[in-house]
Design an enzyme around this catalytic site. Sequence first.
Site, PDB file in Angstrom:
ATOM      1  N   ARG A  75       0.881  -1.160   0.028  1.00 36.67           N
ATOM      2  CA  ARG A  75       0.023  -0.099   0.239  1.00 36.67           C
ATOM      3  C   ARG A  75       0.793   1.010   0.028  1.00 36.67           C
ATOM      4  O   ARG A  75       0.463   2.328  -0.414  1.00 36.67           O
ATOM      5  CB  ARG A  75      -0.927  -0.061   1.399  1.00 36.67           C
ATOM      6  CG  ARG A  75      -2.157   1.083   1.123  1.00 36.67           C
ATOM      7  CD  ARG A  75      -2.904   1.213   2.292  1.00 36.67           C
ATOM      8  NE  ARG A  75      -2.293   2.192   3.237  1.00 36.67           N
ATOM      9  CZ  ARG A  75      -2.031   1.463   4.431  1.00 36.67           C
ATOM     10  NH1 ARG A  75      -2.385   0.327   4.935  1.00 36.67           N
ATOM     11  NH2 ARG A  75      -1.424   2.368   5.423  1.00 36.67           N
ATOM     12  N   TYR A 129     -13.689  17.810 -16.087  1.00 35.80           N
ATOM     13  CA  TYR A 129     -14.172  16.540 -15.961  1.00 35.80           C
ATOM     14  C   TYR A 129     -15.196  16.617 -14.815  1.00 35.80           C
ATOM     15  O   TYR A 129     -15.134  17.137 -13.659  1.00 35.80           O
ATOM     16  CB  TYR A 129     -13.049  15.747 -15.650  1.00 35.80           C
ATOM     17  CG  TYR A 129     -13.422  14.055 -15.505  1.00 35.80           C
ATOM     18  CD1 TYR A 129     -13.764  13.559 -16.792  1.00 35.80           C
ATOM     19  CD2 TYR A 129     -13.478  13.616 -14.416  1.00 35.80           C
ATOM     20  CE1 TYR A 129     -14.185  12.251 -16.590  1.00 35.80           C
ATOM     21  CE2 TYR A 129     -14.033  12.262 -14.200  1.00 35.80           C
ATOM     22  CZ  TYR A 129     -14.325  11.630 -15.509  1.00 35.80           C
ATOM     23  OH  TYR A 129     -14.690  10.355 -15.346  1.00 35.80           O
ATOM     24  N   ASP A 210      -4.756  19.752 -15.205  1.00 35.14           N
ATOM     25  CA  ASP A 210      -5.175  18.297 -15.796  1.00 35.14           C
ATOM     26  C   ASP A 210      -4.822  18.151 -17.119  1.00 35.14           C
ATOM     27  O   ASP A 210      -5.307  19.044 -17.954  1.00 35.14           O
ATOM     28  CB  ASP A 210      -6.577  17.857 -15.480  1.00 35.14           C
ATOM     29  CG  ASP A 210      -7.006  16.647 -15.815  1.00 35.14           C
ATOM     30  OD1 ASP A 210      -6.404  16.191 -16.933  1.00 35.14           O
ATOM     31  OD2 ASP A 210      -8.347  16.087 -15.207  1.00 35.14           O
ATOM     32  N   LYS A 235      -6.887   7.195 -19.774  1.00 36.52           N
ATOM     33  CA  LYS A 235      -7.018   7.767 -21.338  1.00 36.52           C
ATOM     34  C   LYS A 235      -5.681   7.583 -22.335  1.00 36.52           C
ATOM     35  O   LYS A 235      -5.424   6.202 -22.367  1.00 36.52           O
ATOM     36  CB  LYS A 235      -7.537   8.987 -21.228  1.00 36.52           C
ATOM     37  CG  LYS A 235      -8.502   9.400 -20.022  1.00 36.52           C
ATOM     38  CD  LYS A 235      -9.740   8.810 -20.193  1.00 36.52           C
ATOM     39  CE  LYS A 235     -10.484   8.864 -19.113  1.00 36.52           C
ATOM     40  NZ  LYS A 235     -10.985  10.049 -18.513  1.00 36.52           N
TER      41      LYS A 235
HETATM   42  C1  LIG Z   1     -11.272  10.565 -17.243  1.00 37.96           C
HETATM   43  C2  LIG Z   1     -10.834  11.834 -16.677  1.00 37.96           C
HETATM   44  C3  LIG Z   1     -10.737  12.148 -15.512  1.00 37.96           C
HETATM   45  C4  LIG Z   1     -10.884  10.926 -14.251  1.00 37.96           C
HETATM   46  O1  LIG Z   1     -10.012   9.994 -14.501  1.00 37.96           O
HETATM   47  P1  LIG Z   1     -10.358   8.525 -14.092  1.00 37.96           P
HETATM   48  O2  LIG Z   1      -9.040   7.609 -14.414  1.00 37.96           O
HETATM   49  O3  LIG Z   1     -11.658   8.101 -14.737  1.00 37.96           O
HETATM   50  O4  LIG Z   1     -10.832   8.558 -12.479  1.00 37.96           O
HETATM   51  C5  LIG Z   1     -10.076  13.267 -14.805  1.00 37.96           C
HETATM   52  N1  LIG Z   1      -9.898  14.246 -15.720  1.00 37.96           N
HETATM   53  C6  LIG Z   1     -10.008  14.103 -17.284  1.00 37.96           C
HETATM   54  C7  LIG Z   1      -9.820  15.175 -18.087  1.00 37.96           C
HETATM   55  C8  LIG Z   1     -10.635  12.983 -17.627  1.00 37.96           C
HETATM   56  O5  LIG Z   1     -10.815  12.670 -18.860  1.00 37.96           O
END
Ligand SMILES: *Cc1c(COP(=O)(O)O)cnc(C)c1O
Length: 421
Positions: A75, A129, A210, A235
């Site tokens: 962990r 998001y 992000d 992604k």
């Molecule tokens: C999908 C996404 C998230 C969240 O990510 P997860 O892996 O689904 O928790 C955050 N920011 C953006 C821009 C995203 O496309």
Amino acid sequence: MPENDGKKTETFRSTTEILTRGFDPRLSVGSARPAVFRSSTYVFSSPESAERAFDVATGRAEARPGEKLELIYARLNHPNAEILEAQTIPLEPGARAAAAFNSGMAAIITSLLTFLRPGQSVVYTVPLYGGTQHFLRDFLPGWGVRTIPVLAGHGQALDAAVRSAENLGVVLVETPANPTLAMTDLARLCRTVNSLPVSSEGKRPLVMVDNTFLGPTFQHPLTLGIDLVLYSATKYLSGFSDLLAGMVLARDPELVERIRMQRHLFGNILQPDECWMLDGRLPTVTLRMNRASKNAQRIAEQLAAHPKIARVLYPSLFSDPEQLHIFHTQCAFPGAMLAIELDGGKPAAFEFLRNLHLARNAVSLGGVETLACHPKTTTHSTYTDEEALEAGITDGLVRISAGIEHWRDILGDFERALDKL
Ligand SMILES: *Cc1c(COP(=O)(O)O)cnc(C)c1O
């Protein structure tokens, strides 16, 4: 485990570096690719090494330069996370440390909770998001943090919000914004934040980006002065829509270390199997993103002239001079996300999605396959009608994540779906 074999002294370009660092085959019986270490717990060579490992892991002592600390418990850390983190760093120009999480949301929330305290405020751009928006708008205020949304694409409004926010702790930006692709000028934002007076503890607010939509290939926030880059590695980094992961990177290893301490506590480190899958995908992320971006650009530019489409949202088609300037100075390529707005609102958008054969109607993005969804009723359905309208998330908007199929086949699928409307 993340040590190199000691012989390597040269530094390489990132696409090479990713294949040459972070992994020593001698520590895995010569295996040319990393093995998976599924153990939850690790055997100490002596009680003294155990004591030392705990002293450092709990922050009572600092690791000496080059010190090899023994692993404790999965962990806290494990070999596959160390390998993955070491291999992700060269992909993000300016990064010197990384931490892997079991989802993008885990990376974002852990980063925010590490640095925010009750009584502080957060300025953030909208739209962003859906999950991040939900956390900022609905969760953080309950913990005494003021959260201040600013419409993405309005540099002056962002400057003003940053200057006037009381006890500002964090600025969080998603650029391009999901799903409208509105961009934020990161160099300008950093200048504004750096011009703020320092707090009584000598601190300035942290700026987090992000970078899921254009990173790590086409946009490099750390080189522009941003403190933390956040990813949904689910992604593009992973690329095949078959695992969840998140990543945080920074220039300052101290910031990542503080986030790791919270990760120990929250238990949201990425598991060994997923780390192993993800680090196998990293060497191809640039190839995949380049191909998907070329596809998206060809498709967006063709669809822009289609009579049934009111507008196409895509960086190379921006008309606003400020947005165009940001795109040209901040991004190497326009990326693989686009959105189309159909005349005919929600019924037309739904029919378009139903008519698709090749592209799939699914949320998420960044995979090798083309996906399309209706943000207003899915990814951004927690927005109130006013919030959606203000952010440009209209009833006729369809978001598309272009994959790496042949672009003519994807375009043909869209054109056939449009013809039937
Ligand atoms: C999908 C996404 C998230 C969240 O990510 P997860 O892996 O689904 O928790 C955050 N920011 C953006 C821009 C995203 O496309």
